[in-house]
Write an enzyme that holds these catalytic residues in place. Structure first.
Site, short mmCIF file in Angstrom:
data_model
loop_
_atom_site.label_atom_id
_atom_site.label_comp_id
_atom_site.label_asym_id
_atom_site.label_seq_id
_atom_site.Cartn_x
_atom_site.Cartn_y
_atom_site.Cartn_z
N ARG A 119 5.88 -12.62 9.70
CA ARG A 119 6.53 -11.33 9.47
C ARG A 119 7.98 -11.38 9.93
O ARG A 119 8.31 -12.09 10.88
CB ARG A 119 5.83 -10.22 10.27
CG ARG A 119 4.47 -9.87 9.79
CD ARG A 119 3.89 -8.75 10.67
NE ARG A 119 4.21 -7.44 10.15
CZ ARG A 119 3.46 -6.80 9.24
NH1 ARG A 119 2.39 -7.38 8.76
NH2 ARG A 119 3.79 -5.60 8.83
N GLU A 147 0.87 -1.17 0.00
CA GLU A 147 0.00 0.00 0.00
C GLU A 147 0.91 1.23 0.00
O GLU A 147 1.80 1.34 0.85
CB GLU A 147 -0.89 0.01 1.26
CG GLU A 147 -1.80 1.22 1.23
CD GLU A 147 -2.71 1.37 2.44
OE1 GLU A 147 -2.69 0.49 3.33
OE2 GLU A 147 -3.43 2.38 2.48
N LYS A 162 5.01 0.55 9.34
CA LYS A 162 5.00 1.87 8.72
C LYS A 162 4.45 2.90 9.69
O LYS A 162 4.88 4.05 9.69
CB LYS A 162 4.15 1.84 7.44
CG LYS A 162 4.92 1.35 6.23
CD LYS A 162 4.07 1.45 4.97
CE LYS A 162 3.55 0.10 4.55
NZ LYS A 162 2.45 0.10 3.64
#
Ligand code: ATP
Ligand code: MG
Length: 568
Positions: A282, A57, A292
């Protein structure tokens, strides 16, 4: 006012790794459980050619964690003759920006990967709208007038079922009319949403009538003001994958509970192609953060110099720091791949960087904390040029000419006024070798009015030139130096851990004041003319590169120091 996405957020429930899944963890970085699944799918004929995607994104900069997803998607497709798409998951215009799109493109290329197709989720908005209409016609979606808070309250909990919205039983005609009016801009942000009509009592909370569309009168970096309704990520993503013919949709493990809804969307919208979602853990790294959101907070606090600050784990920060992309790829592979989230030691990355740069870099001299030396028996105004090999372990790097003269700089800590026996470097009456040059002996010091030492007075022995075969006597230390009249003044930025060891475990991230220190010194003549992206191995100090962001200034970043505390 509400912010898009946040109000109707996805519910993530973490679950510990099952015993039966532990064997999936494979540390060699080549074979792993997803690779096994892909091989099976190819062998069974389920898939002819694999297609993967990396779907960031564009709401921030890519970081080391994203590198795991990039390496995984691109290398897997490549290994089995498939392809990979780069796709911007741009369904949330309020947080996104074309600047992030650009930086992500650069970062993926810098890591060395090439996509076959580049897509934006926003390309499919019209198609997604049609899919929503398909669901409405099938009685599988409805327009809800409840507020975000009401929807959240109706949703229930892990132990309690949800309750139906009073708008759940609107007719198909009414829903189509309202949904069209939403698109036409008839309602304010938050006034209505489109929801899937599945089961408010489903054990998986994600199946309790999740929101599919929300209203947002917000310009989009790709579609401008064409839309005032935007699909939710959880609805959009499976459609994007299906439309692009993605065979294996690899995502991080917090999406595991989303998988039933992912499959529901593909099935209910009657997509001809059915992608398969597979989750992996992750990547987290000690002393830094990989979200982020947290990175944005650090950047906004102005404690660092933007998203590309060399201390950050962003790919642009690591590039500015001088970390080679191959080191990042190698690190990601060596951390392996498993179903559960893992924490890798940042020392492992530093170790890999060091190993990769060892043979590739010229070894040069710079003085970070200078002390002037005057060679009293060397003729004034004379410069001698000495041929110095760049890296004796890699002769292909060649050599450069090093100026030597009457005035030099050495490191301040290479001299002690009253040295203990264990100190082999300079002291009054002591002799050392100047690397590539001569033996020098110190005979006096010069003080300023405050009593600080401003210079050393030394003599050199012309017989002892490096490479001359001199065997007359030995010295116990060799020190580095630069000739004063040809030295280029420079600032050296030295980095240490950005955050404390387990920074990722808490919400309040504090940049350590020790994370960046700087000194003023000099680099040798040859470094001044080198291309700005040349990495150097400065004797005793580590690997350095110029800060290309400020080419008019001479700032060297320490990529990594020479010493490793990482166990082999
Ligand atoms: P962040 O929390 O940093 O915003 P994200 O998952 O929201 O991360 P996206 O831009 O959606 O960021 O990520 C693109 C892809 O990279 C996704 O498939 C995501 O799962 C993957 N990814 C993101 N962070 C990591 C990580 N730390 N380790 C492995 N993969 C990651
Ligand atoms: Mg995300």
């Amino acid at each position: 006012m509400f912010s898009i996405g946040d109000e109707y957020e996805i519910v993530f429930t973490y679950r510990p790794l099952l015993r039966s899944e532990r064997h999936l963890k494979d540390q060699d970085g080549v074979s792993h459980f997803i690779r096994t699944i892909v091989m099976q799918d190819l062998q069974s004929g389920h898939t002819n050619r694999i297609v993967t995607r990396f779907p960031p994104e564009p709401n921030g900069y890519l970081h080391l964690g994203h590198a795991r997803s990039i390496v995984l998607n691109f290398e897997l497709a490549d290994e089995f003759g498939g392809t990979t798409h780069l796709r911007f998951d741009d369904t949330n215009p309020r947080a996104e920006d074309a600047i992030f799109v650009q930086s992500m493109i650069e970062d993926v290329q810098w890591l060395g990967y090439r996509w076959e197709r580049l897509h934006y989720a926003s390309e499919y908005f019209e198609h997604m709208y049609d899919c929503a209409l398909v669901l409405i016609r099938k009685g599988l979606a409805y327009v809800d007038d409840c507020t975000a808070e009401q929807i959240r309250a109706q949703r229930g909990t892990l132990s309690e079922p949800g309750i139906d919205s009073p708008y759940r039983n609107r007719t198909v005609e009414e829903n189509i009319a309202l949904f069209s009016a939403m698109r036409a801009g008839a309602f304010a942000d938050g006034a209505k949403v489109l929801r899937a009509r599945i089961d408010m009592r489903a054990p998986n909370i994600n199946m309790r009538d999740p929101v599919l569309y929300r209203i947002a009168h917000e310009a989009h970096h790709q579609t401008g003001t064409q839309w005032c309704i935007y699909p939710m990520y959880a609805f959009a993503h499976p459609l994007e994958d299906a439309l692009e013919g993605i065979t294996h949709s690899l995502c991080t493990v917090e999406f595991e509970d989303q998988r039933p809804f992912y499959d529901w969307v593909v099935r209910s919208c009657e997509m001809p192609h059915v992608p398969k979602q597979i989750e992996f853990g992750r990547l987290n790294v000690t002393h830094t953060v990989m979200s982020k959101r947290k990175l944005r907070a650090i950047v906004q606090s102005q404690e660092v110099d933007g998203w590309d600050d060399p201390r950050l784990p962003t790919l642009s920060g690591m590039r500015r720091r001088g970390i080679p992309p191959e080191a990042i790829v190698s690190f990601v592979k060596q951390t392996g791949l498993s179903k559960s989230n893992g924490v890798a030691d940042i020392k492992m990355l530093e170790h890999i960087v060091r190993e990769q740069l060892q043979l590739r870099t010229p070894k040069t001299m710079a003085v970070l904390d200078p002390l002037r030396v005057i060679i009293t028996n060397y003729p004034e105004g004379t410069i001698e040029w000495i041929e110095g090999e760049y890296n004796s372990d890699n002769p292909s790097l060649g050599s450069r000419r090093i100026p030597f003269g009457r005035e030099l700089f050495i490191e301040r800590d290479d001299f002690l006024l009253d040295p203990p026996a264990s100190f082999y470097r300079l002291g009054i009456g002591r002799e050392v070798r100047l690397r590539h040059a001569y033996f020098v002996r110190c005979h006096d010091v010069v003080y300023d009015d405050d009593g600080s030492i401003t210079a050393l007075l030394c003599t050199y022995d012309p017989e002892t030139k490096s490479g001359s075969g001199f065997t007359g006597r030995k010295v116990k230390a060799t020190i580095h130096w630069v000739e004063a009249s040809h030295a280029m003044p420079a600032t050296f930025a030295l980095f240490d851990h950005l955050l404390d060891e387990h920074a990722d475990d808490h919400d309040d991230v504090r940049v350590l004041p020790t994370s960046r220190t700087s000194t003023q010194g000099y680099v040798e003549h040859a470094m001044a003319d080198a291309p700005i992206d040349t990495r150097f191995q400065l004797l005793r100090h580590g690997f350095f590169i110029r800060d290309a962001k400020v080419p008019d200034q001479t700032i060297y970043h320490r990529i990594v120091s020479l010493k490793s505390s990482y166990p082999k």
